[in-house]
Write an enzyme that holds these catalytic residues in place. Structure first.
Site, PDB file in Angstrom:
ATOM      1  N   THR A 137      -8.259  -5.831  -3.221  1.00 55.34           N
ATOM      2  CA  THR A 137      -9.367  -6.095  -4.142  1.00 55.34           C
ATOM      3  C   THR A 137      -9.163  -5.376  -5.468  1.00 55.34           C
ATOM      4  O   THR A 137      -8.276  -4.546  -5.613  1.00 55.34           O
ATOM      5  CB  THR A 137     -10.706  -5.619  -3.528  1.00 55.34           C
TER       6      THR A 137
ATOM      7  N   ASP B 268      -6.131   2.969  -4.663  1.00 52.18           N
ATOM      8  CA  ASP B 268      -7.541   3.363  -4.574  1.00 52.18           C
ATOM      9  C   ASP B 268      -8.526   2.234  -4.862  1.00 52.18           C
ATOM     10  O   ASP B 268      -9.728   2.427  -4.720  1.00 52.18           O
ATOM     11  CB  ASP B 268      -7.838   4.604  -5.451  1.00 52.18           C
ATOM     12  N   ASP B 269      -8.031   1.061  -5.293  1.00 59.54           N
ATOM     13  CA  ASP B 269      -8.979  -0.034  -5.552  1.00 59.54           C
ATOM     14  C   ASP B 269      -8.961  -1.112  -4.472  1.00 59.54           C
ATOM     15  O   ASP B 269      -9.684  -2.097  -4.570  1.00 59.54           O
ATOM     16  CB  ASP B 269      -8.749  -0.642  -6.945  1.00 59.54           C
TER      17      ASP B 269
ATOM     18  N   ASP C 247      -1.643   9.803 -12.406  1.00 59.84           N
ATOM     19  CA  ASP C 247      -0.745   9.374 -13.470  1.00 59.84           C
ATOM     20  C   ASP C 247      -1.176  10.090 -14.746  1.00 59.84           C
ATOM     21  O   ASP C 247      -2.204   9.754 -15.330  1.00 59.84           O
ATOM     22  CB  ASP C 247      -0.815   7.851 -13.650  1.00 59.84           C
TER      23      ASP C 247
ATOM     24  N   GLU D  28       7.499  -3.911  -3.692  1.00 61.69           N
ATOM     25  CA  GLU D  28       7.527  -3.838  -2.220  1.00 61.69           C
ATOM     26  C   GLU D  28       8.888  -4.302  -1.693  1.00 61.69           C
ATOM     27  O   GLU D  28       9.508  -3.639  -0.859  1.00 61.69           O
ATOM     28  CB  GLU D  28       6.423  -4.714  -1.597  1.00 61.69           C
TER      29      GLU D  28
ATOM     30  N   PRO E 240      -1.479   6.527  -5.551  1.00 62.24           N
ATOM     31  CA  PRO E 240      -1.348   6.772  -6.983  1.00 62.24           C
ATOM     32  C   PRO E 240      -2.701   6.468  -7.636  1.00 62.24           C
ATOM     33  O   PRO E 240      -3.408   5.551  -7.190  1.00 62.24           O
ATOM     34  CB  PRO E 240      -0.299   5.750  -7.433  1.00 62.24           C
ATOM     35  N   THR E 241      -3.079   7.225  -8.635  1.00 64.45           N
ATOM     36  CA  THR E 241      -4.395   6.999  -9.258  1.00 64.45           C
ATOM     37  C   THR E 241      -4.348   7.357 -10.742  1.00 64.45           C
ATOM     38  O   THR E 241      -3.437   8.057 -11.179  1.00 64.45           O
ATOM     39  CB  THR E 241      -5.496   7.805  -8.514  1.00 64.45           C
TER      40      THR E 241
ATOM     41  N   ARG F 192       4.114   7.120  -6.846  1.00 67.76           N
ATOM     42  CA  ARG F 192       4.583   6.931  -5.462  1.00 67.76           C
ATOM     43  C   ARG F 192       5.926   7.645  -5.266  1.00 67.76           C
ATOM     44  O   ARG F 192       6.158   8.272  -4.230  1.00 67.76           O
ATOM     45  CB  ARG F 192       4.728   5.434  -5.143  1.00 67.76           C
TER      46      ARG F 192
END
Lengths: 299, 299
Positions: A278, A161-162, A98, A247, A67-68, A136
């Site tokens: 991170t 992505d981070d 998004d 989760e 997801p971004t 997701r």
């Protein structure tokens, strides 16, 4: 001597000529065989990669769900993740924006990587947090529709992505998962390490600081699940998950008992961490973008 | 018919057998030629990479200088940078640890990448800030000693381990620099973009928010300099730089006039940013590391 040759029978003469012919035949066969062997040897080093690739390609495909959303640091983050994935063979990257539409710089980036991918956008409904849940879910629905008849063993992994990824997490952990694999994540939830608590190769609980009593106390980057389980359940990051941890909520729906989880990386020496939760942090951005490609914060 | 064959002369017979022999010879020659051609064609795709690699290897080497220090997020940062550099050919990575000794997990990481590298430690003296200056100096001294007789054209680039790199910055920008090349950096000094101000392919100043009147208002990630200029000067991030900006101070010692700088990326469409001055931020770390490899903050 000359007269003796002259009296040779036709049969003898024929034999002699055929012998010559066989010699020539053997000589050519030997020469070409040696040439082919030398040619193959000279290509061996180069072809090792091809051999390795074909080995990997015969192994389970990995569906990676990311997801971004647009933000100043997104292109930096996504570029770095893309370049990790370029080291991994036989993957399909599902990137979900998004928002109401996809972003042109992201589309170009994905095209450049030459990674097999699907990129589309999904709006977050009001009842879900803006934390990648709806994206997701959209990716899971896409897999359930498009791969409904997919019978090969494949894996699904959620890769934000981070995060930071050691590419070994894909080949050494994810690709070896049968149903539900779990492993340590660095820097998750302000903890040094969050890891499955493994005794005699069986997960008996979780080594975590944050909510240790969750049934599945594992970070989003710390597990992969088989495509078969995804197709066989309707598990989502849905409305029911609001108020709980995504989760844990998702994996309760997948429903693999703790004793059947497959732990990775707990028995290596040294125990390397292969994925870190991170975050790239930038201050409030000032100044112009001078015509360079720059994304403002979307959410 | 039989009797007519029987009366053929020896010469005629010999001719007939040799003709058969030649046919076999030609057939084998044709078959093996076709086989070799097919073999070569089937290897062509694989060998394209080798061809590309050898083209790159005939191009200037890039010396990449990375100062680093132990901290919880360091292995994540350095892993991500290493995986970018694994996409770049013909480089030499000089990694310098801030401290009294090198770190074993970093040494293993570098070894795993198979990148040509040099890794050593250098202590920061009291009169320099703990911001990688002493480590960059140690790397520069190493290059000046070891490559004093190096006559090939090569480049030097300072790549901090917490930045984000599009691997194109190495092949499309750095490797093409003749003496001193400059380009845009994203997210530098709380700015959206810091970029050279280019008019008619000539740098006439700087598009920056932070101290725009510096002679060289460029971020550490925004320039590369030829090895020849490094070897031909004694430029360092020395005591004299304290109180000024390290990039400006260093480039004043290199001494290339603004009008002779080589700008990159100002004339592309779209104008992509290929390097970002990012920072990985983690909260105060709690909990155990459960035997996993974890680095505490050193500085």
């Amino acid at each position: 001597m000359t007269s003796s040759t002259d009296v040779k029978s036709k049969q003898q003469l024929k034999k002699e000529d055929l012998w010559k012919c066989a010699s020539i035949f053997l000589f050519i066969l030997l020469t070409t065989s040696v040439s082919i062997i030398l040619l193959l040897l000279s290509h061996r080093d180069v072809c090792t990669n091809e051999y390795h690739t074909s080995l990997i390609e015969s192994q389970p495909k990995i569906f990676i769900i990311t997801p971004t959303y647009a933000r100043p640091e997104r292109l930096a983050d996504l570029t770095m993740l893309a370049q990790v994935l370029m080291h991994v063979k036989n993957i399909h990257w599902v990137v979900v924006e998004d928002g109401g539409r996809i972003a042109e710089p992201v589309e170009r980036l994905l095209h450049r990587t030459e990674i097999e991918h699907t990129y589309f956008s999904a709006v977050t409904p009001d009842y879900l947090p803006k934390r990648g849940w709806a994206q997701r879910n959209a990716a899971l629905r896409h897999l359930r529709e498009k791969y409904i008849a997919y019978t090969d063993h494949a894996l699904v992994y959620f890769a934000d992505d981070d995060n930071s990824y050691d590419y070994r997490v894909f080949d050494d952990y994810i690709r070896k998962v049968k149903r539900l694999g779990v492993w340590a994540v660095g820097l998750a939830a302000s903890s040094r390490i969050e890891a499955p608590n493994v005794d005699n190769d069986t997960v008996i609980g979780w080594n975590v600081m944050y909510r240790p009593h969750r049934r599945y106390a594992v970070d989003m980057a710390g597990f992969a699940v088989s495509l078969r389980l995804i197709l066989g359940t309707l598990a989502l990051f849905g409305k029911d998950c609001v108020g709980s941890d995504p989760e844990d909520c998702f994996l309760r729906q997948i429903g693999v008992p703790l004793s059947e989880l497959e732990p990775f990386g707990h028995d290596t020496d040294p125990k390397d961490v292969l994925v870190w939760h991170t975050k790239t942090v930038v201050s409030k951005m000032k100044g112009e973008s001078y015509g360079y490609v720059f994304e403002e914060k979307h959410l």
